[in-house]
Design a protein around this motif. Structure first.
Motif, PDB file in Angstrom:
ATOM      1  N   ILE A 187      21.353  13.073 -63.307  1.00 26.27           N
ATOM      2  CA  ILE A 187      21.042  13.406 -61.917  1.00 26.27           C
ATOM      3  C   ILE A 187      20.580  14.857 -61.847  1.00 26.27           C
ATOM      4  O   ILE A 187      21.305  15.773 -62.244  1.00 26.27           O
ATOM      5  N   VAL A 188      19.371  15.063 -61.350  1.00 29.64           N
ATOM      6  CA  VAL A 188      18.801  16.407 -61.296  1.00 29.64           C
ATOM      7  C   VAL A 188      18.644  16.915 -59.864  1.00 29.64           C
ATOM      8  O   VAL A 188      18.392  18.108 -59.650  1.00 29.64           O
ATOM      9  N   ALA A 189      18.760  16.028 -58.879  1.00 29.41           N
ATOM     10  CA  ALA A 189      18.586  16.450 -57.484  1.00 29.41           C
ATOM     11  C   ALA A 189      19.211  15.421 -56.565  1.00 29.41           C
ATOM     12  O   ALA A 189      19.472  14.273 -56.955  1.00 29.41           O
ATOM     13  N   ASN A 190      19.468  15.850 -55.335  1.00 29.84           N
ATOM     14  CA  ASN A 190      19.957  14.951 -54.305  1.00 29.84           C
ATOM     15  C   ASN A 190      19.101  15.152 -53.065  1.00 29.84           C
ATOM     16  O   ASN A 190      18.937  16.281 -52.593  1.00 29.84           O
ATOM     17  N   LEU A 191      18.540  14.067 -52.551  1.00 28.40           N
ATOM     18  CA  LEU A 191      17.717  14.117 -51.346  1.00 28.40           C
ATOM     19  C   LEU A 191      18.551  13.685 -50.155  1.00 28.40           C
ATOM     20  O   LEU A 191      19.180  12.619 -50.179  1.00 28.40           O
ATOM     21  N   GLU A 192      18.565  14.514 -49.125  1.00 25.37           N
ATOM     22  CA  GLU A 192      19.351  14.179 -47.933  1.00 25.37           C
ATOM     23  C   GLU A 192      18.855  12.880 -47.300  1.00 25.37           C
ATOM     24  O   GLU A 192      19.639  12.037 -46.870  1.00 25.37           O
ATOM     25  N   LEU A 193      17.533  12.731 -47.210  1.00 26.81           N
ATOM     26  CA  LEU A 193      16.916  11.509 -46.689  1.00 26.81           C
ATOM     27  C   LEU A 193      15.845  11.083 -47.682  1.00 26.81           C
ATOM     28  O   LEU A 193      15.152  11.933 -48.257  1.00 26.81           O
ATOM     29  N   ALA A 194      15.681   9.780 -47.886  1.00 31.37           N
ATOM     30  CA  ALA A 194      14.695   9.325 -48.862  1.00 31.37           C
ATOM     31  C   ALA A 194      14.144   7.955 -48.477  1.00 31.37           C
ATOM     32  O   ALA A 194      14.850   7.119 -47.907  1.00 31.37           O
ATOM     33  N   TRP A 195      12.867   7.773 -48.810  1.00 32.95           N
ATOM     34  CA  TRP A 195      12.191   6.490 -48.662  1.00 32.95           C
ATOM     35  C   TRP A 195      11.660   6.138 -50.049  1.00 32.95           C
ATOM     36  O   TRP A 195      10.517   6.461 -50.406  1.00 32.95           O
ATOM     37  N   PRO A 196      12.502   5.501 -50.887  1.00 37.78           N
ATOM     38  CA  PRO A 196      12.168   5.286 -52.304  1.00 37.78           C
ATOM     39  C   PRO A 196      10.853   4.563 -52.546  1.00 37.78           C
ATOM     40  O   PRO A 196      10.134   4.881 -53.498  1.00 37.78           O
ATOM     41  N   GLU A 197      10.519   3.584 -51.702  1.00 31.85           N
ATOM     42  CA  GLU A 197       9.278   2.845 -51.924  1.00 31.85           C
ATOM     43  C   GLU A 197       8.068   3.758 -51.827  1.00 31.85           C
ATOM     44  O   GLU A 197       7.057   3.531 -52.500  1.00 31.85           O
ATOM     45  N   ARG A 198       8.159   4.780 -51.000  1.00 29.85           N
ATOM     46  CA  ARG A 198       7.070   5.743 -50.855  1.00 29.85           C
ATOM     47  C   ARG A 198       7.272   6.984 -51.721  1.00 29.85           C
ATOM     48  O   ARG A 198       6.383   7.833 -51.789  1.00 29.85           O
ATOM     49  N   ARG A 199       8.438   7.060 -52.352  1.00 26.36           N
ATOM     50  CA  ARG A 199       8.819   8.244 -53.137  1.00 26.36           C
ATOM     51  C   ARG A 199       8.638   9.528 -52.317  1.00 26.36           C
ATOM     52  O   ARG A 199       8.073  10.516 -52.763  1.00 26.36           O
ATOM     53  N   VAL A 200       9.161   9.449 -51.094  1.00 27.73           N
ATOM     54  CA  VAL A 200       9.127  10.574 -50.155  1.00 27.73           C
ATOM     55  C   VAL A 200      10.563  10.917 -49.790  1.00 27.73           C
ATOM     56  O   VAL A 200      11.400  10.018 -49.589  1.00 27.73           O
ATOM     57  N   GLY A 201      10.868  12.216 -49.718  1.00 30.64           N
ATOM     58  CA  GLY A 201      12.219  12.617 -49.371  1.00 30.64           C
ATOM     59  C   GLY A 201      12.264  13.914 -48.599  1.00 30.64           C
ATOM     60  O   GLY A 201      11.266  14.642 -48.493  1.00 30.64           O
ATOM     61  N   VAL A 202      13.447  14.208 -48.056  1.00 29.66           N
ATOM     62  CA  VAL A 202      13.723  15.466 -47.347  1.00 29.66           C
ATOM     63  C   VAL A 202      14.920  16.107 -48.024  1.00 29.66           C
ATOM     64  O   VAL A 202      15.937  15.444 -48.263  1.00 29.66           O
ATOM     65  N   ALA A 203      14.797  17.387 -48.352  1.00 30.06           N
ATOM     66  CA  ALA A 203      15.885  18.108 -49.013  1.00 30.06           C
ATOM     67  C   ALA A 203      16.212  19.379 -48.250  1.00 30.06           C
ATOM     68  O   ALA A 203      15.313  20.055 -47.732  1.00 30.06           O
ATOM     69  N   ILE A 204      17.489  19.706 -48.200  1.00 32.70           N
ATOM     70  CA  ILE A 204      17.905  20.976 -47.604  1.00 32.70           C
ATOM     71  C   ILE A 204      17.742  22.101 -48.609  1.00 32.70           C
ATOM     72  O   ILE A 204      17.202  23.156 -48.293  1.00 32.70           O
ATOM     73  N   GLY A 205      18.204  21.896 -49.839  1.00 32.79           N
ATOM     74  CA  GLY A 205      18.146  22.938 -50.849  1.00 32.79           C
ATOM     75  C   GLY A 205      16.808  22.987 -51.574  1.00 32.79           C
ATOM     76  O   GLY A 205      16.280  21.945 -51.979  1.00 32.79           O
ATOM     77  N   PRO A 206      16.219  24.177 -51.751  1.00 30.90           N
ATOM     78  CA  PRO A 206      14.930  24.289 -52.459  1.00 30.90           C
ATOM     79  C   PRO A 206      15.007  23.835 -53.910  1.00 30.90           C
ATOM     80  O   PRO A 206      14.032  23.298 -54.435  1.00 30.90           O
ATOM     81  N   ASP A 207      16.152  24.031 -54.569  1.00 28.54           N
ATOM     82  CA  ASP A 207      16.279  23.575 -55.962  1.00 28.54           C
ATOM     83  C   ASP A 207      16.193  22.055 -56.047  1.00 28.54           C
ATOM     84  O   ASP A 207      15.550  21.502 -56.941  1.00 28.54           O
TER      85      ASP A 207
END
Length: 385
Positions: free
Chosen positions: A335-355
C-alpha cells in the motif's frame, strides 16, 4: 549464492500500520489505552498567542490555503479585522451581526486582497471560543471582546455543511468555530495545544478507564456504528455516552465507537483524530468489507468530515457514488497511498495529503486535491461520469 527475499507482505503491513504510536507506561495498568478526549501527541503550540496577534503584510503574504482553509506555518488559523468605525464598534457590542466577519477560508474577499497587493490590519488567531477583541478606529487603545460571526463568503467557498444549497441558512446561524476546526483536522499535521485535564475535570468518573475498557471488550472491540473491528488497534475504539452525560455509565447509555465515528457525534468538537488514524480505520473497514456505500448518507457517514462540502456538491450534481478510503497498491501489492474518495473504474480519486496524491499518480491514477474539487466540482463530475 545471492539470497532473494520478498518483503512485499511486510511492507504492506507496515504501510497499513502508519507511524509508530508513542506509549505512556503505566505500571498500574500495562494495557491502558488513551481515553476519550486525550489530546493527540501531534498537537503543537499555537503559532499565535491566545487571543491572536496583529500580522504584518509579510505575514499575510505567507498565509497559504490548504484545502481552501487558512494555513500559517503548517497550522490552521482564523483572520479578522479588529478595527471598526466608531458606530459599528458600538453596534457590534449589541449585536454580533453588526461586527466585522471572521475569515475561515481563502474566500473571494481575501483572494482579491492578496492579488491586488492591498493589505488591511488583520488579527490572526487560533482561538476557537468565538469571542474576538475589537477596537474603534477612532480610539484604538480601547478594546473589548465580542462574539463576531463567520464570513459567509468563506462558508460558500468551502460549501461548509452544504451552505451553498439554497435556503441552508442554519449553517451560518449555528456555526461553531470549535466544531469547524475539528472538521478539518485531517488537513493539518499539527493542531493548537489544549490544556491537559484529569478524567474528573472532564466530567468522567474516577473509574472511567476501567469501565470503558470493560465495555469495549464486551463488544469484541468492534464499532457499534460502522462495524469495523479494532482488536489490533484498541486505542482507536472509544466508549461514547449517548446522552452526553459523562458520569452516566449505565450500559444503555454507552456505545463502542471507532475514533472516526465518535468524532462525528454531536458535541464532540473537543476530539482530535489524526489523518493517519482515519486512514487506518478506513483501511480496516475495507479489509473487513464494512466500507460499502449504497447511498449518499453512508458516504457521508464514512468519509473524512473535511470532505463534507465536496460531498454536498457531488450529491447535488448527481455524481456517481464514490468508494471511501481506497488503498492504492504498487506492483508488489504494498500500500503506497490512501484516497479519501475514489472511482476505481475511472481511476480517479481525491486525496487530502499531497504525498498520497503523488504516490497514487505514479500508479496511474488521476488524483485531485480538495481545493481543486471545491473550486470546480463540475470538472470532477465530468471525470467520473
Amino acid at each position: 549464492m545471492k539470497l532473494e527475499i520478498d518483503l512485499s507482505t511486510l511492507r504492506a503491513a507496515v504501510s497499513r500500520m502508519g507511524p509508530p504510536l508513542p506509549v505512556d507506561l503505566d505500571l498500574t495498568n500495562s494495557l491502558s489505552p488513551p481515553v476519550t478526549g486525550t489530546p493527540s501527541p501531534t498537537e503543537a503550540p499555537p503559532v499565535f498567542e491566545p487571543g491572536g496577534e496583529e500580522i504584518t503584510k509579510g505575514e499575510f503574504d505567507e498565509i497559504e490555503k490548504t484545502g481552501n482553509l487558512l494555513a500559517y506555518k503548517g497550522q490552521q488559523i482564523l483572520l479578522y479585522m479588529p478595527g471598526h468605525p466608531q458606530n459599528r464598534f458600538e453596534e457590534a457590542q449589541v449585536d454580533a451581526l453588526n461586527g466585522n466577519r471572521v475569515h475561515v477560508a481563502f474566500c473571494q474577499k481575501l483572494e482579491e486582497m492578496k492579488q491586488s497587493g492591498r493589505f488591511e490590519r488583520y488579527i490572526a488567531t487560533q482561538d476557537q471560543h468565538g469571542e474576538f477583541r475589537i477596537y474603534s478606529r477612532e480610539k484604538p487603545s480601547y478594546e473589548v471582546k465580542v462574539p463576531l460571526r463567520v464570513c459567509m463568503l468563506c462558508l460558500k467557498k468551502l460549501n461548509y455543511k452544504g451552505y451553498s444549497n439554497p435556503g441552508n441558512k442554519a449553517v451560518f446561524a449555528n456555526f461553531s468555530f470549535r466544531e469547524f476546526f475539528q472538521y478539518y483536522e485531517s488537513f493539518f499535521s499539527e493542531h493548537p495545544a489544549t490544556e491537559p485535564r484529569t478524567h474528573e475535570e472532564k466530567g468522567y468518573t474516577r473509574d472511567w478507564p476501567e469501565l470503558s475498557r470493560a465495555y469495549r471488550a464486551s463488544k469484541d472491540y468492534t464499532c457499534e456504528s460502522c462495524s469495523v473491528t479494532l482488536q489490533g488497534h484498541r486505542h482507536l475504539l472509544h466508549t461514547h455516552h449517548l446522552n452526553g452525560v459523562r458520569d452516566d455509565n449505565s450500559d444503555h447509555n454507552l456505545r463502542a465507537l471507532c475514533a472516526d465515528c465518535h468524532s462525528k457525534q454531536p458535541g464532540h468538537d473537543h476530539m482530535v483524530v489524526t489523518h493517519d488514524d482515519r486512514h487506518t480505520i478506513a483501511h480496516l473497514r475495507r479489509e473487513q468489507k464494512c466500507a460499502d456505500t449504497a447511498d449518499w448518507q453512508e458516504v457521508f457517514d464514512l468519509a473524512d468530515p473535511g470532505l463534507n462540502g465536496l460531498l454536498h456538491h457531488l450529491k447535488t450534481l448527481k455524481a456517481p457514488l464514490p468508494e471511501v478510503g481506497l488503498d492504492v497498491q504498487d506492483e508488489r501489492k504494498a500500500i503506497v497511498a490512501n484516497l479519501e474518495l475514489a472511482w476505481p473504474e475511472r481511476r480517479v480519486g481525491v486525496a487530502i495529503g499531497p504525498d498520497d496524491a503523488n504516490q497514487a499518480r505514479v500508479q496511474g491514477w488521476r488524483v485531485f486535491s480538495v481545493s481543486q474539487c471545491l473550486d470546480s466540482p463540475q470538472k470532477l463530475k465530468r471525470q467520473i461520469d
